[in-house]
Design a protein around this motif. Structure first.
Motif, short mmCIF file in Angstrom:
data_model
loop_
_atom_site.label_atom_id
_atom_site.label_comp_id
_atom_site.label_asym_id
_atom_site.label_seq_id
_atom_site.Cartn_x
_atom_site.Cartn_y
_atom_site.Cartn_z
N THR A 109 8.26 48.07 31.38
CA THR A 109 7.10 47.28 30.98
C THR A 109 7.44 45.79 31.02
N ALA A 110 6.41 44.97 31.18
CA ALA A 110 6.60 43.53 31.24
C ALA A 110 7.23 43.01 29.94
N GLY A 111 8.12 42.05 30.07
CA GLY A 111 8.77 41.47 28.91
C GLY A 111 10.23 41.18 29.20
N ARG A 146 13.67 39.46 33.21
CA ARG A 146 12.30 39.20 32.76
C ARG A 146 11.35 39.92 33.69
N ALA A 148 7.88 40.94 35.01
CA ALA A 148 6.54 40.35 35.02
C ALA A 148 5.47 41.43 35.17
N ASP A 149 4.23 41.09 34.81
CA ASP A 149 3.11 42.02 34.99
C ASP A 149 3.02 42.43 36.46
N GLN A 150 3.18 41.49 37.36
CA GLN A 150 3.32 41.79 38.78
C GLN A 150 4.83 41.84 39.04
N VAL A 151 5.36 43.07 39.16
CA VAL A 151 6.82 43.26 39.09
C VAL A 151 7.56 42.45 40.13
N SER A 153 7.27 39.51 40.76
CA SER A 153 7.50 38.17 40.22
C SER A 153 8.56 38.16 39.12
N SER A 154 9.24 39.30 38.92
CA SER A 154 10.27 39.40 37.89
C SER A 154 11.50 38.58 38.26
N ARG A 281 15.02 46.81 26.13
CA ARG A 281 13.76 46.07 25.91
C ARG A 281 13.84 45.30 24.60
#
Length: 283
Positions: A109-111, A146, A148-151, A153-154, A281
């Protein structure tokens, strides 16, 4: 009782029968102990049911010559089907059968996720004398991922203490720490910061980033395999991944070597890097 049931011990092997063998493994190469291999004939009748041993090996002897459907199953993994052609007095070897985890497409999950160094490893292997390998590891490192919601962009940021290199030989480790190799007094930290992430297939990704080693920064691509996410025994959530790459020593100013009388360099010019990461996480 079904012909070939492993539990019965009654399977009779003759010159008129054949054998099916396979090794059950996960996508990251671990044997799937206690997995089940079920064999059915062209009429759909079950002819064997065998449980894998601790190395994931399964052997089903006593099968009449013919064509069979082989189905492998184990808890938490997707079933896998293969076809085996059995000949009299011979073994049909299916080799390594790789099963994917159920829910294997689930991503973290994002975070913010922090790398757990106790349950992670960074290994490097160099060829020695042209005939063998020397394996080393770094014992001290840290990092954050990190998501991201759009993976795609992690981001990944990792720091390694160069002086923590460990090849299980104190004299060699001291040499690796000096100016011939890592030069840890001038360059105490090795770092990697990602610049791009792209998906290659279901669970493999290309992670591009800048590696700074011995004071030299160069782009490096990691071949990443995402291996799962789930709860841990301490109430947290963990994600895991493996990554590999190959580095040329000369790209990072590590040109020290010794030539043998045969003309072969004592130390290989490349390093194979293998990374196994668990990240936790952060709420």
């Amino acid at each position: 009782m079904t012909l070939g049931q492993h539990e019965s011990g009654a399977r009779h092997v003759t010159e008129d029968s054949g054998t099916v063998t396979a090794r059950l493994q996960s996508a990251d190469g671990w044997p799937l102990a206690n997995g089940i291999l079920t064999i059915t004939d062209t009429g759909g009748a079950q002819r064997a049911r065998v449980q894998a041993d601790q190395q994931g090996m399964v052997t089903a002897p006593g099968l009449p010559a013919g064509t069979y459907t082989v189905i492998t199953t184990t808890i938490g993994y997707q079933p896998l089907a293969r076809t085996a052609v059995v000949h009299r007095g011979r073994t049909a070897e299916l080799g390594d059968l790789t099963l994917d985890r159920v829910g294997g497409d689930e991503l973290p999950t994002a975070g913010l996720w922090t790398i757990d160094p106790v349950h992670s490893s960074i290994l490097a292997t160099a060829q020695h004398l042209g005939i063998s390998s020397i394996h080393g590891r770094f014992n001290e490192f840290s990092g954050e991922i990190r998501v991201a919601d759009q993976v795609e962009s992690s981001g990944v940021d990792v720091r390694i203490e160069a002086a923590s290199v460990d090849t299980a030989n104190s004299m060699r480790d001291s040499h690796l720490r000096n100016q011939d190799f890592l030069d840890v007094e001038r360059h105490p930290t090795i770092s990697y910061r990602s610049t791009a992430l792209s998906r290659r297939d279901r669970d493999r990704w290309d992670l591009d980033g800048d590696l700074t080693l011995c004071g030299v920064t160069r782009p490096v691509r990691l071949d990443v395999r995402f291996t799962g996410v789930g709860p841990d025994p301490w109430g947290g959530t963990r994600a895991s991944a493996t990554a590999t790459t190959q580095l040329r020593r000369e790209d990072f100013a590590m040109t020290f070597n010794q030539a043998l009388s045969t003309g072969i360099a004592a130390i290989g010019t490349t390093l194979r890097v293998e990374i196994d990461i668990q990240a936790v996480r952060q709420d």
